[in-house]
Motif scaffolding. Structure first.
Motif, mmCIF file in Angstrom:
data_model
loop_
_atom_site.group_PDB
_atom_site.id
_atom_site.type_symbol
_atom_site.label_atom_id
_atom_site.label_comp_id
_atom_site.label_asym_id
_atom_site.label_seq_id
_atom_site.Cartn_x
_atom_site.Cartn_y
_atom_site.Cartn_z
ATOM 1 N N ASN A 132 0.896 -1.253 0.144
ATOM 2 C CA ASN A 132 0.102 -0.052 0.097
ATOM 3 C C ASN A 132 0.829 1.260 -0.057
ATOM 4 N N THR B 62 -3.836 -2.755 -1.658
ATOM 5 C CA THR B 62 -5.170 -3.701 -1.191
ATOM 6 C C THR B 62 -6.372 -2.736 -1.082
ATOM 7 N N GLU B 63 -7.418 -3.260 -1.144
ATOM 8 C CA GLU B 63 -8.469 -2.170 -0.622
ATOM 9 C C GLU B 63 -9.158 -3.004 0.729
ATOM 10 N N GLY C 8 -10.024 -6.505 -2.415
ATOM 11 C CA GLY C 8 -9.198 -7.211 -2.995
ATOM 12 C C GLY C 8 -7.700 -6.807 -2.752
ATOM 13 N N ALA C 9 -6.886 -7.629 -3.270
ATOM 14 C CA ALA C 9 -5.454 -7.381 -3.269
ATOM 15 C C ALA C 9 -4.821 -7.379 -4.667
ATOM 16 N N TRP C 10 -3.914 -6.611 -5.305
ATOM 17 C CA TRP C 10 -3.670 -6.671 -6.565
ATOM 18 C C TRP C 10 -2.099 -6.119 -6.912
ATOM 19 N N GLN D 58 0.731 -4.061 -8.454
ATOM 20 C CA GLN D 58 1.095 -2.970 -9.445
ATOM 21 C C GLN D 58 2.425 -3.151 -10.317
ATOM 22 N N GLN E 89 -5.095 -1.587 -11.614
ATOM 23 C CA GLN E 89 -5.767 -0.796 -10.396
ATOM 24 C C GLN E 89 -6.500 -2.217 -9.943
ATOM 25 N N HIS E 90 -7.299 -1.853 -8.899
ATOM 26 C CA HIS E 90 -7.997 -2.913 -8.192
ATOM 27 C C HIS E 90 -8.917 -3.781 -9.019
ATOM 28 N N ASN E 91 -9.335 -3.161 -10.354
ATOM 29 C CA ASN E 91 -10.403 -3.812 -11.111
ATOM 30 C C ASN E 91 -9.790 -4.110 -12.782
ATOM 31 N N SER F 141 -5.958 -5.149 -15.017
ATOM 32 C CA SER F 141 -4.283 -5.279 -14.795
ATOM 33 C C SER F 141 -4.049 -5.150 -16.483
#
Ligand code: AHR
Length: 500
Positions: free
Chosen positions: A353, A360-361, A365-367, A369, A463-465, A467
Motif C-alpha cells: 500500500n 489492497t482495498e 481485494g489485493a492486486w 502494481q 488498478q483493483h479492477n 491489469s
C-alpha cells in the motif's frame, strides 16, 4: 526502426555472489502498510491472527527474504515497549513523523509472526531519534536473549518462548534529514550510533549493524556525512545505508529512465568513501552497502498534503505506478545487481500500500502494481553470482545525464541450477533493440523463456479492477552456435532465462 547492441557474458567474469538480502523490502507503520495492508482482522481473508492471507500469498510470490521494520521516519519517535504485551493495554500514540495516530495493535512479536509466515527475516530498526542506547539494548535483549533476564523473560511472559534471533539491525533512520525526529549532525549521530552499537553487540555479538548514511545523494551533507559517521562507527558496524527515490516530475521520459545512473553514482561514491575510511584506519575490514530504501515516489505527493491530521491508517503515499515506473524500477534493480560485490542488502520501499508493489482495498481485494514484476523477476530468477558483461550499446544524452546506454543490463549465473539469466531494459522510446550476446562460455545452454514487459502506453497502470501492465513470455530470444539473438521491444523490461 531498430538499433543494435551486443555483449559478451562469461562464467569467469564474476562481480560477486548475490546476497539474497538484496531483494529485501520494507514495512513501516505508515498509512495502510500495516493496518489495512498486512493486517485486517475483519477481512474475509484474515487468518487467525488477523493477517490477510491474500497479501501473504502475494508477498510469498515475491520471495522477499528480508523486511525492514518498523520504519522509516516512524521509528524515530517509536517506543517499542508500546507494541508488546496484552493488546488491550497498549497505548495510542501520536506519530509525529506522519501526523497520524498509532494504535499499537501490531508490534514486534506480531510482526515477527507475520515475517515467519512469508519466510522472511526482519531487518529491525532502533529509535535513535527520541531514544538511544538503553531502549536499543533492551530491544535486542527482548528479541534475541534466550531467557533468564528481565527483558527476555518478559518476551516469554508475552507468549514467545523462543528468541526471535534477529540478525540485521538499523541504527536509526535518516538521521541526516531535518525532517527526522531527533535530527543530528554527523558527529552527534556518529557518537550515539557507535555507543549504541557497542551496547547492542554486548547483548548479542552475532548481530549485524547498519549505520545511517545520507537520505539521498543530493543532501548538502552527503559524502562528509558518510565519512564522519564511519570515522566514528567503522569498527562496530557492518553496513552503511543509502536511500533514494525518483519521479518523472518534469514529464521527461528520456531523463527519467536515466535516473538509475544517479543511483550508480551514489553507490560508487559510498563505496569510495567507505574504502577511504578503511585506508585511513589501516583496517582489514570492509564496510558493505545497505540500500535500505529505494523506489519511485512522487505520484501521491499532492494527495498526501490533504490528509486529516491524527487519523488512523489513512491512505498515505499510495502511489499508483505506471508502466514507465516499472522500467525505472527494473533499471534500479540492475544497478544494485551490478554492484552485488558491495551492495549486500537492499530494501524496495515499501511492500504493501505505501509506495508498494502490492495494493489492497480495505475489505476488498489485493492486486499487483506494475513494479511488482521486475521486482519479482529479479528476486525469483536473480539468485547466484552477478556477472560483469562486456556491453556495447548506442547511447543518448538527456537533461541531466550523458552517455546513457539504451541497453541497461546485468547477467546472473546460478551454478547449482545451471541457469543464466539476462535482465535487460531497452530505454529506446521508438526502436526495437536487436541484441546479440556471445554465450560461448555457456556451452549447451538454450533459451528457457524470454519474458517481456512492454506497453504502448507509458502511463498504463494496474488498478483493483484491471491489469494493463502484465508480462508475457513471447519474447523471441534464441541461441544458435554460442550466439544469442533477441529483439527487445521499444521501452521494455526483459528477462532472458537460459538453461541446459
Ligand atoms: O519510505 C517512506 C519514507 O521515506 C521513510 O519513512 C523515510 O525513511 C524516507 O524519507
Amino acid at each position: 526502426m531498430t538499433i543494435k547492441a551486443n555483449m559478451t557474458i562469461d562464467k569467469e567474469f564474476k562481480i560477486g555472489n548475490i546476497d539474497e538480502r538484496i531483494y529485501g523490502s520494507f514495512i513501516e507503520h505508515l498509512g495502510r502498510a500495516v493496518y489495512g495492508g498486512i493486517y485486517e482482522p475483519d477481512h474475509p481473508e484474515a487468518d487467525e491472527q488477523g493477517f490477510r492471507k491474500d497479501v501473504l500469498e502475494l508477498v510469498k510470490e515475491l520471495k522477499v527474504p528480508l523486511v525492514r521494520y518498523p520504519g522509516g521516519n516512524f521509528v524515530s519517535g517509536y517506543n517499542w515497549e508500546d507494541g508488546v504485551g496484552p493488546v488491550e493495554d497498549r497505548p495510542r500514540r501520536l506519530d509525529l513523523a506522519w501526523r497520524t495516530t498509532e494504535t499499537n495493535e501490531i508490534g514486534t512479536n506480531e510482526f515477527m509472526d507475520w515475517a515467519k509466515k512469508v519466510n522472511a527475516e526482519v531487518n529491525m530498526a532502533v529509535n535513535l531519534g527520541t531514544r538511544g542506547i538503553d531502549a536499543a539494548r533492551n530491544l535486542v535483549e527482548y528479541c534475541n536473549h534466550t531467557s533468564g533476564s528481565y527483558w527476555s523473560d518478559l518476551r516469554i511472559k508475552h507468549g514467545y518462548k523462543e528468541p526471535h534471533k534477529i540478525k540485521t539491525w538499523c541504527l536509526g533512520n535518516e538521521m541526516d534529514g531535518p525532517w527526522q525526529i531527533g535530527h543530528r549532525t554527523a558527529d552527534e549521530y556518529g557518537r550515539i550510533a557507535v555507543e549504541t552499537a557497542k551496547a547492542m553487540k554486548w547483548v548479542d555479538p552475532s548481530i549485524e549493524l547498519v549505520a545511517c548514511g545520507s537520505s539521498n545523494r543530493h543532501m548538502p551533507t552527503f559524502a562528509e556525512w558518510e565519512a564522519k559517521v564511519l570515522e566514528h562507527t567503522y569498527d562496530h558496524v557492518e553496513f552503511i545505508s543509502l536511500h533514494t527515490y525518483y519521479g518523472n516530475r518534469d514529464e521527461d521520459l528520456a531523463n527519467y529512465l536515466a535516473q538509475s545512473m544517479d543511483m550508480d553514482q551514489f553507490i560508487y561514491s559510498v563505496i569510495s568513501i567507505a574504502d577511504y575510511i578503511k585506508a585511513k584506519k589501516r583496517s582489514k575490514k570492509t564496510i558493505n552497502l545497505s540500500f535500505d530504501e529505494w523506489n519511485v515516489w512522487f505520484h501521491s505527493n499532492d494527495a498526501d498534503k490533504k490528509i486529516e491530521p491524527w487519523s488512523i491508517a489513512p491512505p498515505q503515499l499510495e502511489d499508483i505506478y505506471t508502466f514507465e515506473d516499472a522500467l525505472l524500477v527494473g533499471s534500479m534493480l540492475i544497478s544494485l545487481l551490478r554492484r552485488a560485490d558491495r551492495v549486500k542488502i537492499a530494501c524496495l520501499a515499501q511492500l504493501v500500500n505505501v509506495i508498494a508493489p502490492i495494493m489492497t482495498e480495505n475489505g476488498g481485494g489485493a492486486w499487483k502494481q506494475s513494479i511488482f514484476y521486475p521486482y519479482m523477476h529479479t528476486s525469483v530468477f536473480g539468485r547466484g553470482v552477478a556477472l560483469n558483461a562486456i556491453v556495447n550499446s548506442p547511447k543518448y544524452d538527456s537533461k541531466d545525464f550523458t552517455d546513457v546506454p539504451y541497453l541497461d543490463t546485468v547477467t546472473v549465473m546460478n551454478e547449482e541450477e545451471d541457469t543464466v539469466t539476462i535482465f535487460a531494459v531497452n530505454r529506446h522510446q521508438t526502436d526495437t533493440l536487436e541484441l546479440e550476446v556471445d554465450t560461448r562460455s555457456f556451452e549447451g545452454y538454450k533459451v528457457v523463456e524470454h519474458i517481456v514487459l512492454e506497453n504502448d502506453d507509458v502511463k498504463a497502470t494496474n488498478q483493483h479492477n484491471h491489469s494493463n501492465v502484465v508480462p508475457h513470455n513471447n519474447g523471441d530470444a534464441k541461441v544458435d552456435s554460442g550466439r544469442l539473438a533477441a529483439n527487445l521491444p521499444k521501452l521494455s523490461w526483459n528477462v532472458i532465462r537460459l538453461g541446459k
